[in-house]
Design a protein around this motif. Structure first.
Motif, PDB file in Angstrom:
ATOM      1  N   LEU A  52       0.823  -1.213   0.000  1.00 14.92           N
ATOM      2  CA  LEU A  52       0.000   0.000   0.000  1.00 14.92           C
ATOM      3  C   LEU A  52       0.855   1.259   0.000  1.00 14.92           C
ATOM      4  CD1 LEU A  52      -2.854  -0.954   2.492  1.00 14.92           C
ATOM      5  CD2 LEU A  52      -2.910  -0.927  -0.007  1.00 14.92           C
ATOM      6  N   LEU A  55       2.369   1.683  -3.504  1.00 14.68           N
ATOM      7  CA  LEU A  55       1.388   2.197  -4.463  1.00 14.68           C
ATOM      8  C   LEU A  55       1.143   3.686  -4.241  1.00 14.68           C
ATOM      9  CD1 LEU A  55      -1.223  -0.711  -4.554  1.00 14.68           C
ATOM     10  CD2 LEU A  55       0.161   0.122  -6.472  1.00 14.68           C
ATOM     11  N   GLY A  56       1.023   4.087  -2.995  1.00 13.26           N
ATOM     12  CA  GLY A  56       0.834   5.510  -2.682  1.00 13.26           C
ATOM     13  C   GLY A  56       1.999   6.349  -3.177  1.00 13.26           C
ATOM     14  N   GLU A 102      -6.713  -2.289  -7.579  1.00 12.25           N
ATOM     15  CA  GLU A 102      -7.875  -2.301  -6.683  1.00 12.25           C
ATOM     16  C   GLU A 102      -7.815  -3.486  -5.725  1.00 12.25           C
ATOM     17  OE1 GLU A 102     -12.762  -2.308  -6.853  1.00 12.25           O
ATOM     18  OE2 GLU A 102     -11.622  -2.216  -8.719  1.00 12.25           O
ATOM     19  N   ILE A 105      -5.207  -2.817  -3.038  1.00 10.00           N
ATOM     20  CA  ILE A 105      -5.691  -1.841  -2.053  1.00 10.00           C
ATOM     21  C   ILE A 105      -6.682  -2.495  -1.098  1.00 10.00           C
ATOM     22  CG2 ILE A 105      -7.099   0.245  -1.785  1.00 10.00           C
ATOM     23  CD1 ILE A 105      -5.707   1.275  -4.374  1.00 10.00           C
ATOM     24  N   ASN A 106      -7.497  -3.407  -1.621  1.00 12.42           N
ATOM     25  CA  ASN A 106      -8.497  -4.091  -0.799  1.00 12.42           C
ATOM     26  C   ASN A 106      -7.932  -5.279  -0.026  1.00 12.42           C
ATOM     27  OD1 ASN A 106     -10.538  -2.331  -1.587  1.00 12.42           O
ATOM     28  ND2 ASN A 106     -11.047  -3.563  -3.371  1.00 12.42           N
TER      29      ASN A 106
END
Length: 138
Positions: A52, A55-56, A102, A105-106
């Motif tokens: 995460l 990705l950010g 997606e 992230i989930n």
């Protein structure tokens, strides 16, 4: 690793419960071992915060480069005081298929998928990415 309850010599109960404690968005979450083994359906999965964060960073750095605030990957690396190859590998995450992003992230990534695997060379074709990283539904 299973929870155990034992009685000490003095009569007190000793309860041992193996668990993971994950921090996400400032909150701590306790994840029971049965959830990790998949025995508790619907239990919250441990989120890989390294993925995460990467990705950010990738999308944030891409915005900085696209806006022209910083002109190149090497200049961005110098500004961040990190290796240029690291910046390039993280930036490549922005080319992952939208459904893969997606899912990451989930917290729905396939077992064994790590940031190290994601930052290795991967194809540009989204269908090939899905196959390589275990998202394919064939």
């Amino acid at each position: 690793m299973k929870p155990t309850i034992t009685v000490a010599d003095n009569g007190n109960l000793q309860i041992y419960i193996p668990m993971l404690i994950r921090r996400m968005r400032g909150r701590k979450t306790v994840i029971a071992p049965q959830a990790l083994d998949g025995e508790i359906t619907g239990a919250q999965e441990p989120v890989q915060s390294a993925i995460l964060q990467a990705l950010g960073r990738a999308f944030s750095w891409a915005d900085i480069l696209e806006s022209g605030q910083i002109k190149s990957i090497s200049e961005l690396a110098r500004t961040l005081d990190v290796d240029g190859s690291y910046v390039a590998r993280i930036l490549k995450l922005t080319t992952l298929a939208p459904d893969i992003i997606e899912a990451l992230i989930n917290g729905e990534e396939p077992n064994g998928l790590s940031l190290a695997k994601l930052t290795q060379t991967f194809p540009e074709d989204w269908a090939e990415q899905r196959r390589q990283f275990g998202f394919a539904t064939d």
